[in-house]
Design a protein around this motif. Structure first.
Motif, short mmCIF file in Angstrom:
data_model
loop_
_atom_site.label_atom_id
_atom_site.label_comp_id
_atom_site.label_asym_id
_atom_site.label_seq_id
_atom_site.Cartn_x
_atom_site.Cartn_y
_atom_site.Cartn_z
N VAL A 120 0.83 -1.15 0.23
CA VAL A 120 -0.06 -0.05 0.07
C VAL A 120 0.91 1.25 0.02
CG1 VAL A 120 -1.75 1.36 1.35
CG2 VAL A 120 -1.88 -1.24 1.14
N GLY A 121 1.89 1.10 0.68
CA GLY A 121 2.79 2.35 0.92
C GLY A 121 3.49 2.58 -0.64
N GLN A 122 3.75 1.54 -1.32
CA GLN A 122 4.34 1.96 -2.70
C GLN A 122 3.22 2.51 -3.60
OE1 GLN A 122 6.22 -1.66 -4.30
NE2 GLN A 122 8.10 -1.32 -3.20
N LYS A 123 2.02 1.90 -3.43
CA LYS A 123 1.07 2.53 -4.14
C LYS A 123 0.84 3.93 -3.95
CE LYS A 123 -2.80 1.96 -6.92
NZ LYS A 123 -3.46 3.07 -6.89
N LYS A 124 0.76 4.24 -2.73
CA LYS A 124 0.85 5.83 -2.38
C LYS A 124 1.88 6.52 -2.88
CE LYS A 124 -2.21 4.91 1.62
NZ LYS A 124 -2.41 4.90 2.98
N TYR A 125 2.97 5.95 -2.99
CA TYR A 125 4.26 6.51 -3.43
C TYR A 125 3.99 7.09 -4.93
CZ TYR A 125 9.40 7.32 -4.45
OH TYR A 125 10.48 7.54 -4.83
N VAL A 126 3.95 5.97 -5.85
CA VAL A 126 3.54 6.06 -7.15
C VAL A 126 2.52 6.98 -7.47
CG1 VAL A 126 2.94 4.84 -9.29
CG2 VAL A 126 4.55 3.59 -7.51
N ASP A 127 1.21 6.97 -6.55
CA ASP A 127 0.41 8.14 -7.00
C ASP A 127 0.79 9.37 -6.71
OD1 ASP A 127 -1.58 5.88 -7.70
OD2 ASP A 127 -2.34 5.72 -6.00
N ALA A 128 1.55 9.34 -5.64
CA ALA A 128 2.10 10.67 -5.58
C ALA A 128 3.02 11.26 -6.28
CB ALA A 128 3.00 10.70 -4.03
N ILE A 129 3.94 10.61 -6.90
CA ILE A 129 4.82 11.02 -8.25
C ILE A 129 3.79 11.24 -9.30
CG2 ILE A 129 6.42 10.14 -9.81
CD1 ILE A 129 7.41 8.21 -7.77
N ARG A 130 2.92 10.62 -9.49
CA ARG A 130 1.98 11.06 -10.71
C ARG A 130 1.27 12.33 -10.38
NH1 ARG A 130 -0.82 5.15 -10.67
NH2 ARG A 130 0.29 4.02 -12.30
N ARG A 131 0.60 12.84 -9.15
CA ARG A 131 0.22 13.74 -8.96
C ARG A 131 0.76 15.14 -8.47
NH1 ARG A 131 -1.95 11.58 -4.59
NH2 ARG A 131 -0.34 12.33 -2.98
N SER A 132 2.02 15.03 -7.86
CA SER A 132 2.75 16.09 -7.44
C SER A 132 4.18 16.46 -8.21
CB SER A 132 3.15 15.96 -5.88
OG SER A 132 1.89 15.74 -5.14
N GLY A 257 12.42 23.51 -13.13
CA GLY A 257 12.37 24.36 -14.26
C GLY A 257 10.92 24.21 -14.67
N SER A 258 10.61 24.73 -15.67
CA SER A 258 9.28 24.63 -16.36
C SER A 258 9.01 23.29 -16.77
CB SER A 258 8.84 25.60 -17.42
OG SER A 258 8.04 25.43 -18.14
N GLY A 259 7.74 22.39 -16.71
CA GLY A 259 7.50 21.18 -17.07
C GLY A 259 8.29 20.16 -16.49
N SER A 260 9.01 20.27 -15.43
CA SER A 260 9.91 19.34 -14.61
C SER A 260 8.99 18.91 -13.55
CB SER A 260 11.24 19.93 -14.27
OG SER A 260 11.91 20.30 -15.40
N LYS A 261 9.81 17.71 -13.14
CA LYS A 261 9.36 16.99 -11.78
C LYS A 261 10.46 16.44 -11.12
CE LYS A 261 5.45 14.17 -12.04
NZ LYS A 261 4.58 14.78 -11.29
N ILE A 262 10.50 16.53 -9.61
CA ILE A 262 11.48 16.15 -8.81
C ILE A 262 11.06 15.34 -7.99
CG2 ILE A 262 13.08 16.97 -6.93
CD1 ILE A 262 13.44 19.61 -8.34
N VAL A 263 11.94 14.27 -7.72
CA VAL A 263 11.82 13.06 -6.59
C VAL A 263 12.97 12.92 -5.90
CG1 VAL A 263 11.18 10.60 -6.15
CG2 VAL A 263 10.07 11.50 -8.25
N ILE A 294 3.62 19.83 -3.03
CA ILE A 294 4.87 18.95 -2.72
C ILE A 294 4.24 17.73 -1.97
CG2 ILE A 294 6.88 18.91 -1.33
CD1 ILE A 294 7.77 21.86 -2.24
N THR A 295 4.75 16.75 -2.04
CA THR A 295 4.03 15.50 -1.34
C THR A 295 5.14 14.96 -0.47
OG1 THR A 295 2.28 14.77 -2.63
CG2 THR A 295 3.21 13.33 -0.99
N VAL A 296 5.08 14.92 0.87
CA VAL A 296 6.12 14.05 1.72
C VAL A 296 5.65 12.61 2.07
CG1 VAL A 296 7.51 13.90 3.93
CG2 VAL A 296 7.08 16.13 2.74
#
Length: 348
Positions: A120-132, A257-263, A294-296
């Motif tokens: 479940v933790g991994q599912k929430k992590y993947v969803d957070a990357i998609r969303r934030s 920058g513009s259009g970027s994502k950070i993990v 930002i999701t922690v």
């Protein structure tokens, strides 16, 4: 004595469910104190699993068995990790959370291995990357922090959501002094970045990775190389972030920058910074946890998907640290009381 049965669609599903030499069945029996066996259904048309035991124990075992059946029916072999995780979730009364785990295979590696959330933790992590736009992930070793982030980065690149992938980590030695390394600059920094290469090789294959690095579509570099840059249209992963200073973390996050994502990923229990240096990751978790977009995310030991012993090792170290801190607190309190008594006696 309560009896409950579950109809299974095929002998192959039964085999996967029971495991080699009935290994999975034995673990379920031991965990829930029930008896589990299979037999032909009453009409003789198929297999069924029978659970016998105390009413509440049978109900809990049935919930665990039902989720494991869904995994087996998808054609997947049940691993020790699968069984242990489901047993623990059901035992802790979190059966409902298991329904969040679907068969969402979001990526397929170069060898055809499906990549999907196993906890479940991994599912929430993947969803957070998609969303934030920015995800800061902490947790122990073996929880898939880097692996899943790299998989999501490659997926985003293939979908043309970003034009390049940038992987970075601080060049801090893990408690060993390696001295001067031979070769050019790339050769010197490669040992620090090897875990990132390993994840990329599994996702894309070594030959494809080499070509993409040559084209600068994938960039793997030490954290120090990020200073002064603006990273547009990129998927950026900072690994081993527990070894950043607060100044380095601020520098890195402001490269967005513009259009970027950070993990950002790291394990706060494995900091290799010199004594007296506070981790930039722990500071970022505190400072940014309520910032919009930002999701922690925090993994726990139950999200460990490596060998089952890794989870036990982590739990043992956590238990040792808690006991050590409790002992230190007791000693400090004893010293405080002794000092107070002595001060009182001297005044008299």
């Amino acid at each position: 004595m309560t009896e409950k049965k579950m109809i299974l669609p095929s002998a192959e599903v039964t085999r996967r469910l029971f495991g080699n030499f009935d290994r999975n069945a034995q673990r379920l029996e031991e965990a829930f104190k029930v008896r589990m066996y299979n037999r032909l259904d009453t009409d003789g048309t198929g297999d069924c699993v029978v659970l016998e035991g105390d009413g509440e124990a049978v109900a809990a075992a049935y919930d665990a068995l039902d989720y494991l059946r869904k995994i087996a029916e998808l054609g997947n072999e049940l691993t020790d990790q699968n069984v242990d995780y489901v047993i623990r979730m059901v035992s802790e009364g979190e059966t409902s959370q298991l329904t969040e785990l679907d068969d969402d295979c979001f990526f397929v590696t170069a060898r055809g291995k499906p990549v999907k959330a196993k906890t479940v933790g991994q599912k929430k992590y993947v969803d957070a990357i998609r969303r934030s736009t920015i995800v800061i992930c902490t947790g122990p070793a073996g929880t898939g922090k880097t692996y899943l982030a790299v998989a999501m980065a490659v997926k985003a690149m293939r979908a043309h959501e970003v034009s390049r992938i940038i992987l970075t980590r601080p060049a801090v030695e893990a408690g060993e002094k390696l001295g001067f390394l031979p070769g050019d600059l790339q050769s010197k920094i490669d040992p620090y970045l090897r875990p990132l290469y390993d994840a990329l090789y599994e996702m894309l294959g070594a030959e494809t990775v080499a070509k993409l690095i040559e084209k600068m579509t994938i960039e793997i570099a030490p954290l120090a190389y990020m200073r002064g840059r603006t990273l547009d249209d990129s998927f950026i992963i900072l690994d081993e972030a527990q070894n950043t200073t607060q100044e380095q973390m601020k520098m890195f996050l402001t490269r967005l920058g513009s259009g970027s994502k950070i993990v950002v990923t790291g394990d706060l229990t494995q900091t290799d910074l010199p004594d007296g240096k506070r981790s930039g990751l722990s500071a970022a978790v505190r400072i940014l946890k309520n910032v919009e977009d930002i999701t922690v995310h925090e993994f726990t030991e139950r999200d460990v998907v490596r060998h089952r012993l890794v989870q036990r090792i982590i739990m043992a170290y956590d238990r040792y640290d808690r006991e050590r801190r409790a002992k230190q607190s007791e000693n400090k309190e004893a010293v405080r009381r002794f000092t107070a008594r002595r001060s009182g006696g001297e005044k008299q």
